[in-house]
Design a protein around this motif. Sequence first.
Motif, PDB file in Angstrom:
ATOM      1  N   HIS A 145      21.080  19.770  60.673  1.00  0.00           N
ATOM      2  CA  HIS A 145      19.904  20.643  60.652  1.00  0.00           C
ATOM      3  C   HIS A 145      18.687  19.998  61.306  1.00  0.00           C
ATOM      4  O   HIS A 145      17.713  20.685  61.616  1.00  0.00           O
ATOM      5  CB  HIS A 145      19.579  21.054  59.216  1.00  0.00           C
ATOM      6  N   SER A 146      18.748  18.694  61.520  1.00  0.00           N
ATOM      7  CA  SER A 146      17.640  18.017  62.199  1.00  0.00           C
ATOM      8  C   SER A 146      17.905  17.868  63.696  1.00  0.00           C
ATOM      9  O   SER A 146      17.097  17.293  64.418  1.00  0.00           O
ATOM     10  CB  SER A 146      17.401  16.631  61.580  1.00  0.00           C
ATOM     11  N   CYS A 147      19.036  18.382  64.137  1.00  0.00           N
ATOM     12  CA  CYS A 147      19.404  18.280  65.555  1.00  0.00           C
ATOM     13  C   CYS A 147      19.161  19.605  66.267  1.00  0.00           C
ATOM     14  O   CYS A 147      19.425  20.679  65.715  1.00  0.00           O
ATOM     15  CB  CYS A 147      20.882  17.916  65.707  1.00  0.00           C
ATOM     16  N   GLY A 148      18.683  19.513  67.484  1.00  0.00           N
ATOM     17  CA  GLY A 148      18.610  20.698  68.322  1.00  0.00           C
ATOM     18  C   GLY A 148      20.010  21.093  68.762  1.00  0.00           C
ATOM     19  O   GLY A 148      20.948  20.294  68.704  1.00  0.00           O
ATOM     20  N   ARG A 149      20.144  22.318  69.200  1.00  0.00           N
ATOM     21  CA  ARG A 149      21.466  22.816  69.594  1.00  0.00           C
ATOM     22  C   ARG A 149      22.067  22.002  70.743  1.00  0.00           C
ATOM     23  O   ARG A 149      23.238  21.603  70.688  1.00  0.00           O
ATOM     24  CB  ARG A 149      21.338  24.279  70.004  1.00  0.00           C
ATOM     25  N   ASP A 150      21.290  21.753  71.781  1.00  0.00           N
ATOM     26  CA  ASP A 150      21.797  20.983  72.918  1.00  0.00           C
ATOM     27  C   ASP A 150      22.179  19.572  72.494  1.00  0.00           C
ATOM     28  O   ASP A 150      23.181  19.019  72.968  1.00  0.00           O
ATOM     29  CB  ASP A 150      20.751  20.923  74.034  1.00  0.00           C
ATOM     30  N   GLU A 151      21.383  19.002  71.613  1.00  0.00           N
ATOM     31  CA  GLU A 151      21.634  17.648  71.128  1.00  0.00           C
ATOM     32  C   GLU A 151      22.948  17.595  70.354  1.00  0.00           C
ATOM     33  O   GLU A 151      23.769  16.689  70.542  1.00  0.00           O
ATOM     34  CB  GLU A 151      20.468  17.221  70.235  1.00  0.00           C
ATOM     35  N   LEU A 152      23.157  18.590  69.500  1.00  0.00           N
ATOM     36  CA  LEU A 152      24.370  18.636  68.685  1.00  0.00           C
ATOM     37  C   LEU A 152      25.607  18.840  69.562  1.00  0.00           C
ATOM     38  O   LEU A 152      26.629  18.158  69.390  1.00  0.00           O
ATOM     39  CB  LEU A 152      24.255  19.766  67.661  1.00  0.00           C
ATOM     40  N   GLU A 153      25.506  19.743  70.504  1.00  0.00           N
ATOM     41  CA  GLU A 153      26.650  20.004  71.379  1.00  0.00           C
ATOM     42  C   GLU A 153      26.949  18.805  72.271  1.00  0.00           C
ATOM     43  O   GLU A 153      28.111  18.554  72.618  1.00  0.00           O
ATOM     44  CB  GLU A 153      26.396  21.264  72.208  1.00  0.00           C
ATOM     45  N   ARG A 154      25.918  18.064  72.634  1.00  0.00           N
ATOM     46  CA  ARG A 154      26.134  16.833  73.400  1.00  0.00           C
ATOM     47  C   ARG A 154      26.944  15.836  72.575  1.00  0.00           C
ATOM     48  O   ARG A 154      27.850  15.174  73.092  1.00  0.00           O
ATOM     49  CB  ARG A 154      24.783  16.233  73.801  1.00  0.00           C
ATOM     50  N   VAL A 155      26.644  15.731  71.291  1.00  0.00           N
ATOM     51  CA  VAL A 155      27.402  14.835  70.409  1.00  0.00           C
ATOM     52  C   VAL A 155      28.862  15.274  70.341  1.00  0.00           C
ATOM     53  O   VAL A 155      29.781  14.446  70.365  1.00  0.00           O
ATOM     54  CB  VAL A 155      26.772  14.798  69.002  1.00  0.00           C
ATOM     55  N   PHE A 156      29.100  16.583  70.267  1.00  0.00           N
ATOM     56  CA  PHE A 156      30.477  17.089  70.254  1.00  0.00           C
ATOM     57  C   PHE A 156      31.230  16.657  71.514  1.00  0.00           C
ATOM     58  O   PHE A 156      32.346  16.134  71.441  1.00  0.00           O
ATOM     59  CB  PHE A 156      30.485  18.626  70.177  1.00  0.00           C
ATOM     60  N   ILE A 157      30.598  16.892  72.657  1.00  0.00           N
ATOM     61  CA  ILE A 157      31.259  16.627  73.935  1.00  0.00           C
ATOM     62  C   ILE A 157      31.569  15.144  74.109  1.00  0.00           C
ATOM     63  O   ILE A 157      32.699  14.762  74.442  1.00  0.00           O
ATOM     64  CB  ILE A 157      30.390  17.122  75.112  1.00  0.00           C
ATOM     65  N   ILE A 158      30.574  14.290  73.874  1.00  0.00           N
ATOM     66  CA  ILE A 158      30.814  12.866  74.134  1.00  0.00           C
ATOM     67  C   ILE A 158      31.754  12.263  73.097  1.00  0.00           C
ATOM     68  O   ILE A 158      32.495  11.322  73.409  1.00  0.00           O
ATOM     69  CB  ILE A 158      29.498  12.055  74.224  1.00  0.00           C
ATOM     70  N   SER A 159      31.774  12.806  71.886  1.00  0.00           N
ATOM     71  CA  SER A 159      32.703  12.290  70.878  1.00  0.00           C
ATOM     72  C   SER A 159      34.146  12.563  71.288  1.00  0.00           C
ATOM     73  O   SER A 159      35.027  11.708  71.129  1.00  0.00           O
ATOM     74  CB  SER A 159      32.409  12.906  69.509  1.00  0.00           C
ATOM     75  N   LEU A 160      34.389  13.746  71.833  1.00  0.00           N
ATOM     76  CA  LEU A 160      35.730  14.056  72.337  1.00  0.00           C
ATOM     77  C   LEU A 160      36.058  13.205  73.560  1.00  0.00           C
ATOM     78  O   LEU A 160      37.189  12.718  73.709  1.00  0.00           O
ATOM     79  CB  LEU A 160      35.832  15.541  72.681  1.00  0.00           C
TER      80      LEU A 160
END
Length: 426
Positions: free
Chosen positions: A234-249
């Motif tokens: 909830h403290s992350c922006g949408r782009d920030e959160l999706e970036r975490v998803f992508i780089i984690s994969l």
Amino acid sequence: MKPDQEVKDEKEDVVTGDVIGDTAYSERFVLKLLLKFANLDTLKDEIQENTFEEDLCTLWDMTAERDVVLFLQKHDVLSLFNFAWPSIIESPRIIEILIGIIGNMCCQKEAAQALLKMDAFLTLLLEYTKSEDSLIIIQLLRLVNSSLFLADDSLIAIWIEIFIKIGYSSALYFILNNSSNKDLIITGLENFNTICSYCNTGQLRTRFFGHFVTSEAIEALATAFTEIAVNQKHSCGRDELERVFIISLQITLNLVGFDKSYEVFKDNKLDALKIISVVFTYYENKFVNQKEIDMDLVDIIDSTITLVKVLETSSICDHEQYFVQSYNMWVTLSSIDKTDSNGGSSFEIDDKEELQEFSKKMKASLSALIFNYIEKCSNENLLKAIDKIGKNYDDIFSLVEDESLSKAVSDRASNYRTRLKETENC
């Protein structure tokens, strides 16, 4: 008395002569500040002054300019910082700023290469990955990212040797495993991804495998991922959160891309599933409920297929971890096909041909992922999966290009599907 125009011209010459390159920054300001690092007798007193810190912060901002970095290089500022370092080690804020300055400088190839030649100083800096100061570590990780981005294979080979010498992977995994600082975790994930992107290539792969591919790697990755994507989402922006998803994969894909990866990560299946489940739940909601097209989805699904095959996760994976989400997205794609044939769609996209092409690719990828799950899941989950897809089984089957996978699933599911059809006909 000189004419007014001559006086004006002289003043302009002085101003012009004091600036650094094409910037508006003053050479005099920088040189005056650097001289303070050369005088160790007074430096310890200087660092206690607010104006000294403020001037350093100004220099930090200035180093975003290439001309400023080249000017600092001309005056051998890296050697100067190295010389003065023993006098500033008790001031974490000054250390943070100096590493930030060096990190900015390393956005220029000349500075990055110069630092790499200073083995002792670079080693000293990298030891700060073991610091307890989050702000210092963040700047250091950014320094590494900038340097690797500009390095060729020969220079990256040197970086890897330094990483090995100081135990960099253990320090990075400790950070990812134990930090709750959002900025530090995200910077750490970006650093891990950068290392995977630039160090896991060509002849460097063996050294990368030996140092970074350990059982702690995916565990640390999953812990950091969960902290951001679940605990602090909830403290992350949408782009920030999706970036975490992508780089984690992306990181996970790099880690499992070796012949011995399964042996290393056989006890980390649940960690990988944790990442996959959160990612698929998020994108299911975005796609199915919010009706938003995300062009990264096909790559995400294809990456997941690779992960579940290499790590053989299906046998321990509950059908609700990614199978249900995959099927729900598949059904939504089918509804897109039907509504488009009738001249309308609830998805906002101007290019209908692009939407159709996206739908075709995504359905094929989802079908492959669904069948990869059904092939190896437990008998209990097999029944749930076949029940879930019901009459869509044949459509999914037709989209799976891997004939051996299709046959394996067909053989495994045939008895149950026969009983299911008999029940439906009763």
